[in-house]
Design a protein around this motif. Sequence first.
Motif, short mmCIF file in Angstrom:
data_model
loop_
_atom_site.label_atom_id
_atom_site.label_comp_id
_atom_site.label_asym_id
_atom_site.label_seq_id
_atom_site.Cartn_x
_atom_site.Cartn_y
_atom_site.Cartn_z
N SER A 63 13.17 -112.36 67.45
CA SER A 63 13.82 -112.76 66.20
C SER A 63 14.58 -111.62 65.53
N GLN A 64 14.12 -110.39 65.69
CA GLN A 64 14.78 -109.24 65.06
C GLN A 64 14.92 -108.11 66.09
N PRO A 65 15.73 -108.30 67.10
CA PRO A 65 15.80 -107.34 68.20
C PRO A 65 16.26 -105.95 67.77
N VAL A 66 17.17 -105.87 66.80
CA VAL A 66 17.71 -104.57 66.40
C VAL A 66 16.63 -103.72 65.73
N MET A 67 15.98 -104.28 64.72
CA MET A 67 14.93 -103.53 64.01
C MET A 67 13.73 -103.27 64.92
N HIS A 68 13.38 -104.26 65.71
CA HIS A 68 12.23 -104.12 66.61
C HIS A 68 12.45 -102.96 67.58
N SER A 69 13.61 -102.92 68.21
CA SER A 69 13.92 -101.85 69.17
C SER A 69 13.95 -100.49 68.48
N ALA A 70 14.54 -100.45 67.29
CA ALA A 70 14.66 -99.18 66.58
C ALA A 70 13.30 -98.62 66.20
N VAL A 71 12.41 -99.49 65.71
CA VAL A 71 11.07 -99.03 65.30
C VAL A 71 10.28 -98.50 66.48
N TRP A 72 10.27 -99.26 67.57
CA TRP A 72 9.46 -98.84 68.72
C TRP A 72 10.05 -97.60 69.40
N ASN A 73 11.36 -97.48 69.39
CA ASN A 73 11.97 -96.26 69.93
C ASN A 73 11.64 -95.05 69.05
N TYR A 74 11.58 -95.30 67.74
CA TYR A 74 11.22 -94.23 66.80
C TYR A 74 9.79 -93.76 67.07
N ARG A 79 5.74 -89.92 70.78
CA ARG A 79 4.61 -90.35 71.61
C ARG A 79 3.61 -91.18 70.81
N PHE A 80 4.17 -92.03 69.94
CA PHE A 80 3.39 -93.00 69.18
C PHE A 80 2.30 -92.34 68.32
N GLU A 81 2.59 -91.14 67.84
CA GLU A 81 1.59 -90.40 67.06
C GLU A 81 1.12 -91.18 65.84
N GLU A 82 2.07 -91.70 65.06
CA GLU A 82 1.70 -92.44 63.85
C GLU A 82 0.98 -93.74 64.20
N LEU A 83 1.47 -94.41 65.22
CA LEU A 83 0.85 -95.66 65.64
C LEU A 83 -0.60 -95.43 66.09
N LEU A 84 -0.80 -94.42 66.91
CA LEU A 84 -2.15 -94.14 67.42
C LEU A 84 -3.08 -93.71 66.29
N LYS A 85 -2.56 -92.93 65.36
CA LYS A 85 -3.39 -92.48 64.24
C LYS A 85 -3.89 -93.67 63.43
N ARG A 86 -3.02 -94.61 63.18
CA ARG A 86 -3.41 -95.77 62.37
C ARG A 86 -4.30 -96.73 63.16
N MET A 87 -4.08 -96.81 64.46
CA MET A 87 -4.94 -97.66 65.28
C MET A 87 -6.38 -97.14 65.29
N HIS A 88 -6.51 -95.83 65.36
CA HIS A 88 -7.85 -95.23 65.38
C HIS A 88 -8.52 -95.32 64.01
N ALA A 89 -7.71 -95.37 62.96
CA ALA A 89 -8.27 -95.37 61.60
C ALA A 89 -8.65 -96.77 61.13
N SER A 90 -8.05 -97.80 61.70
CA SER A 90 -8.29 -99.16 61.20
C SER A 90 -8.47 -100.14 62.35
N ALA A 91 -9.67 -100.70 62.44
CA ALA A 91 -9.96 -101.68 63.48
C ALA A 91 -9.25 -103.00 63.22
N THR A 92 -8.88 -103.26 61.97
CA THR A 92 -8.24 -104.54 61.63
C THR A 92 -6.84 -104.65 62.21
N LEU A 93 -6.25 -103.50 62.58
CA LEU A 93 -4.90 -103.52 63.14
C LEU A 93 -4.89 -103.80 64.65
#
Length: 451
Positions: A63-74, A79-93
């Motif tokens: 539905s939102q290919p431009v934003m989706h691609s940009a976020v995941w490329n960012y 190396r997904f540092e922010e993503l991994l940090k938040r995954m480890h901090a919150s089980a609800t995610l």
Amino acid sequence: MQAEKHLFATTPLLGSILRKRAVERLFSSNSREAAVKLAGAVEEGHPEADAIFHRLLLLRHSSQPVMHSAVWNYWKASRFEELLKRMHASATLQPDLLQALEAMPENDWGNGLLFMLWTLLDRDDIAEKIEASGRHAPALEMDALFGLVRGNPGRYLDLEDPDYSIFEKAWLAASGAQRQRISTTVLKSQDPRLVAAYDHAVKEGHDPQLVIEALKLCADHDALLDRLHGLPFTSALEVVAFWEESGGRPKSPSKKAVVEQSVALYRELAELLPQSRSSATPGTRDIFSFWTQRHRSDELLQQDLSSPDPFRRAGALFSAAQRGLVPRNRMQEISLNGTWPEKLALQYLFTVPDASSRQEHVCWLQPQENIVAAILTTRLPGSLEESSLLDERVYAGAGAADQSAELQRKLLQLLRLLQGYFLRGLITVDSNDDATEKNAVETEELMGVEW
């Protein structure tokens, strides 16, 4: 620009409202720049970072290919540092992450992100999503790594890898835990090609005994004989014992002949071995069997080799030395400067008491004889010079009935048989008495060697 201006607004009373409006404008713009700005705001500690991150995670490529691609490329760029940090901090995610990964487009870009996250997190639930959707990594080595770690060697075996470079790259990309699982996959596969790839590509980074066991399981006796090259003679004896018990033989006539002769000599050796020691006293355990059983795992073996506890180090040293995993210079260093438990472990395996041992507080009462230890620790193929030196040291014995002397001779005979196989074709016989090569050997000095 107005949205970016108010993204971090701190105006009293109105600040929260301005920030929320800015976030909404950025999300509704559906642009690459807006996606990057929002992802950056999360990393910079935006007051509503949790809510923004959650919305970014819910973006879908469909539905939102431009934003989706940009976020995941960012995220990928770091190396997904922010993503991994938040995954480890919150089980609800966690459920949202799995849904986001499952919704990744089935192209090289989407599959690449999915497999990259799997390697970083090494989670079974992500792996199961990959398997359920039948996805493959765009890089062959990543796809091979996934299959080998997950116990599915077919992902690798379906690839063309004549020089084993794909396997080698997969091994280099694997973590320590993943390498352990790859080793298990190889051992269970019973596939000669996979064992060969593992042995060739991993080189010194694995336990040679694992390759030996894998070759036994897949009944590749030709490769099993060749794999004895570089191993200590003790390991070769174990393989010969396996051939004697299982009846398996190589297909190659020349290799089969070598194995047949080895088995015949081994049977003669078995009759010369001294009686085994009595079992341990009730309520106690034999320390050597305990050490051997404890250190079946390479991971625990390496851990105990560097343990601060000298008894743990001694046990690991005892097991590792028998499997040829400790360099000779390291053993020499330990024999001189190690703790007394470590010295005892090495002394039991390789040496007899000498003048220096009189200064020790403890020594083994019945260590192995030097000549036997020297033969058993020889790495195949060794050299003819070494065999000649061993031949000079063989105990003459008190007569034909002296089993100790006969045992030494039979061991040396078996060693020479295997040496002959590995050195065949590597030695040139020159009838000239004036050979100039520095490693030339007078054949008259090598008794018992057939030319």
